[in-house]
Scaffold this active site. Structure first.
Site, PDB file in Angstrom:
ATOM      1  N   TYR A 119       0.822  -1.217   0.000  1.00 32.01           N
ATOM      2  CA  TYR A 119       0.000   0.000   0.000  1.00 32.01           C
ATOM      3  C   TYR A 119       0.852   1.261   0.000  1.00 32.01           C
ATOM      4  CZ  TYR A 119      -4.019  -3.007   0.860  1.00 32.01           C
ATOM      5  OH  TYR A 119      -4.992  -3.964   0.752  1.00 32.01           O
ATOM      6  N   LYS A 166       5.266 -14.425   4.847  1.00 33.13           N
ATOM      7  CA  LYS A 166       5.548 -15.372   3.768  1.00 33.13           C
ATOM      8  C   LYS A 166       7.033 -15.232   3.441  1.00 33.13           C
ATOM      9  CE  LYS A 166       3.914 -18.233   0.537  1.00 33.13           C
ATOM     10  NZ  LYS A 166       3.335 -19.561   0.805  1.00 33.13           N
ATOM     11  N   ASP A 198      -0.482 -18.215   3.926  1.00 27.20           N
ATOM     12  CA  ASP A 198      -1.429 -19.121   3.266  1.00 27.20           C
ATOM     13  C   ASP A 198      -1.911 -20.194   4.252  1.00 27.20           C
ATOM     14  OD1 ASP A 198       1.195 -19.986   3.276  1.00 27.20           O
ATOM     15  OD2 ASP A 198       1.156 -20.840   1.263  1.00 27.20           O
ATOM     16  N   ASP A 222      -5.140  -6.938   5.925  1.00 25.80           N
ATOM     17  CA  ASP A 222      -6.372  -6.469   5.290  1.00 25.80           C
ATOM     18  C   ASP A 222      -7.211  -7.661   4.845  1.00 25.80           C
ATOM     19  OD1 ASP A 222      -8.230  -4.773   4.208  1.00 25.80           O
ATOM     20  OD2 ASP A 222      -7.040  -4.236   2.455  1.00 25.80           O
ATOM     21  N   ASP A 226     -10.711  -9.543   6.775  1.00 30.41           N
ATOM     22  CA  ASP A 226     -11.998  -9.684   6.075  1.00 30.41           C
ATOM     23  C   ASP A 226     -12.433 -11.146   6.061  1.00 30.41           C
ATOM     24  OD1 ASP A 226     -12.179  -6.938   5.385  1.00 30.41           O
ATOM     25  OD2 ASP A 226     -13.062  -7.461   3.440  1.00 30.41           O
TER      26      ASP A 226
END
Ligand code: ATP
Ligand code: MG
Length: 326
Positions: A119, A166, A198, A222, A226
């Site tokens: 971002y 990761k 993951d 983020d 969700d």
């Protein structure tokens, strides 16, 4: 109490759920509310999604309650996070008795890095065929997030926290993030468990009770928060806090919900729970608890909005919450 709270309704259902949350704040405290504008509507009027005046007001305030911005979301919320110097986005995801949830045993909190990652990156169009994105990770921002996480778990009895990354693939960027976070935790005597992002997605769906406090890079936080919203019954329930060194901005995790905006049927719970986080931030722990208990009671017994299978409107749910305050 006479702290100054900036209120930005923004667009869509922000205009419906923020007034609901303000009425709850008015009921439990004596605050000075300062209204400010940001989002699509003010852009249409003035050409600017985030007027300088709003930015300055937020930067100077004790706390801000924000609703949502539509098309202009990135032009509004990213700079506003900068205005409060926010380095962490706190996103609790918990299921509530009485609310249908995929995983009713879910109760965890994401501490999401709030300033860097993709971002804060730069996208480039290098040719007709090729676009690239640079990802930003600093040791200093990762350490600051880890320091916050250590304080956070210490306040709760120090059961440690999980670090999502990761680093097996993004060795340089997530490797730096992971090393910085784990180093700070070790220095503070806080245990950490590393979880590949993951694997986290699968594990949290199968058994969310494995997780309590989860420290994440920006994009992973983020997306995974969700996902957790899906486990607990929807976006209408999740509050969040953008915390800086001496300022903070509170907002529901959901957006403007254009499909239901203007109908007065949005679930005000996420916005009201964001107001409870704001009360905690200002040091009003009893008032925050009072608000949370009232919301929990309404979620359990109704009335409920349509997203939770009920037929009550925003106003009726808000009135019920006000009614159940101590
Ligand atoms: P934006 O572009 O502003 O992010 P969006 O289309 O992504 O908007 P969200 O606000 O993120 O919409 O909502 C996604 C879905 O969840 C929509 O169907 C919306 O109606 C529903 N939803 C979100 N928040 C609420 C709420 N507070 N009450 C009821 N439904 C909600
Ligand atoms: Mg959205």
């Amino acid at each position: 109490m006479s702290e100054e709270i900036v209120v930005i309704e923004g667009d869509g259902i922000g205009r419906e759920v923020v007034p609901a949350a303000v009425s709850v704040l008015e009921a439990v405290g004596d605050f000075e509310f300062v209204e400010a504008e940001a989002g699509d509507a003010v852009k249409e009027e003035t050409g600017e999604a985030l007027p300088q005046e709003t930015y300055d007001t937020v930067a100077d305030a004790d706390a801000t309650l924000f609703g949502a911005a539509g098309e202009t979301a990135a032009d509004v919320i990213l700079p506003l996070r900068t205005a409060v110097g926010s380095f962490v986005n706190v996103r609790p995801a918990r299921a509530y008795p009485g609310v249908d949830a995929v995983r009713p045993e879910t109760d965890l909190v994401f501490l999401r890095e709030n300033t860097e990652g993709v971002y804060a990156g730069h996208e480039d169009r290098l040719s007709d065929d090729l676009s690239t994105l640079t990802r930003v990770v600093t040791t200093s921002a990762s350490e600051r997030l880890a320091e916050y996480a250590c304080e956070y778990v210490e306040e709760q009895g120090n059961d440690g926290f999980q670090v999502v990354h990761k680093a097996n693939v993004m060795r340089e960027t997530d490797g730096r993030f992971r090393d910085a976070v784990v180093d700070v935790a070790e220095g503070a005597g806080v245990e950490t468990e590393e979880v590949l992002m993951d694997a986290f997605a699968t594990r949290v769906c199968l058994d969310p009770t494995q997780f309590d406090v989860v420290v994440c890079p920006n994009l992973a936080g983020d997306v995974l928060s969700d996902l957790a919203a899906g486990l607990v019954g929807g976006l209408g329930l999740l509050p969040s806090a953008n915390v800086g060194p001496d300022n903070a901005l509170f907002e529901p995790v959901h957006g403007t919900a254009p499909d239901i905006a203007g109908e007065g049927v949005a679930n005000p719970s996420a916005a009201i729970l964001s107001a409870a986080m704001l009360l905690d931030h200002l040091g009003y722990a009893d008032e925050a608890e009072n608000v949370r208990t009232a919301v929990e009671s309404v979620l359990e017994d109704g009335p409920r909005t349509a997203d939770l299978g009920g037929d009550a409107d925003t106003e009726a749910v808000t009135a019920a919450v006000l009614d159940r305050l101590d």
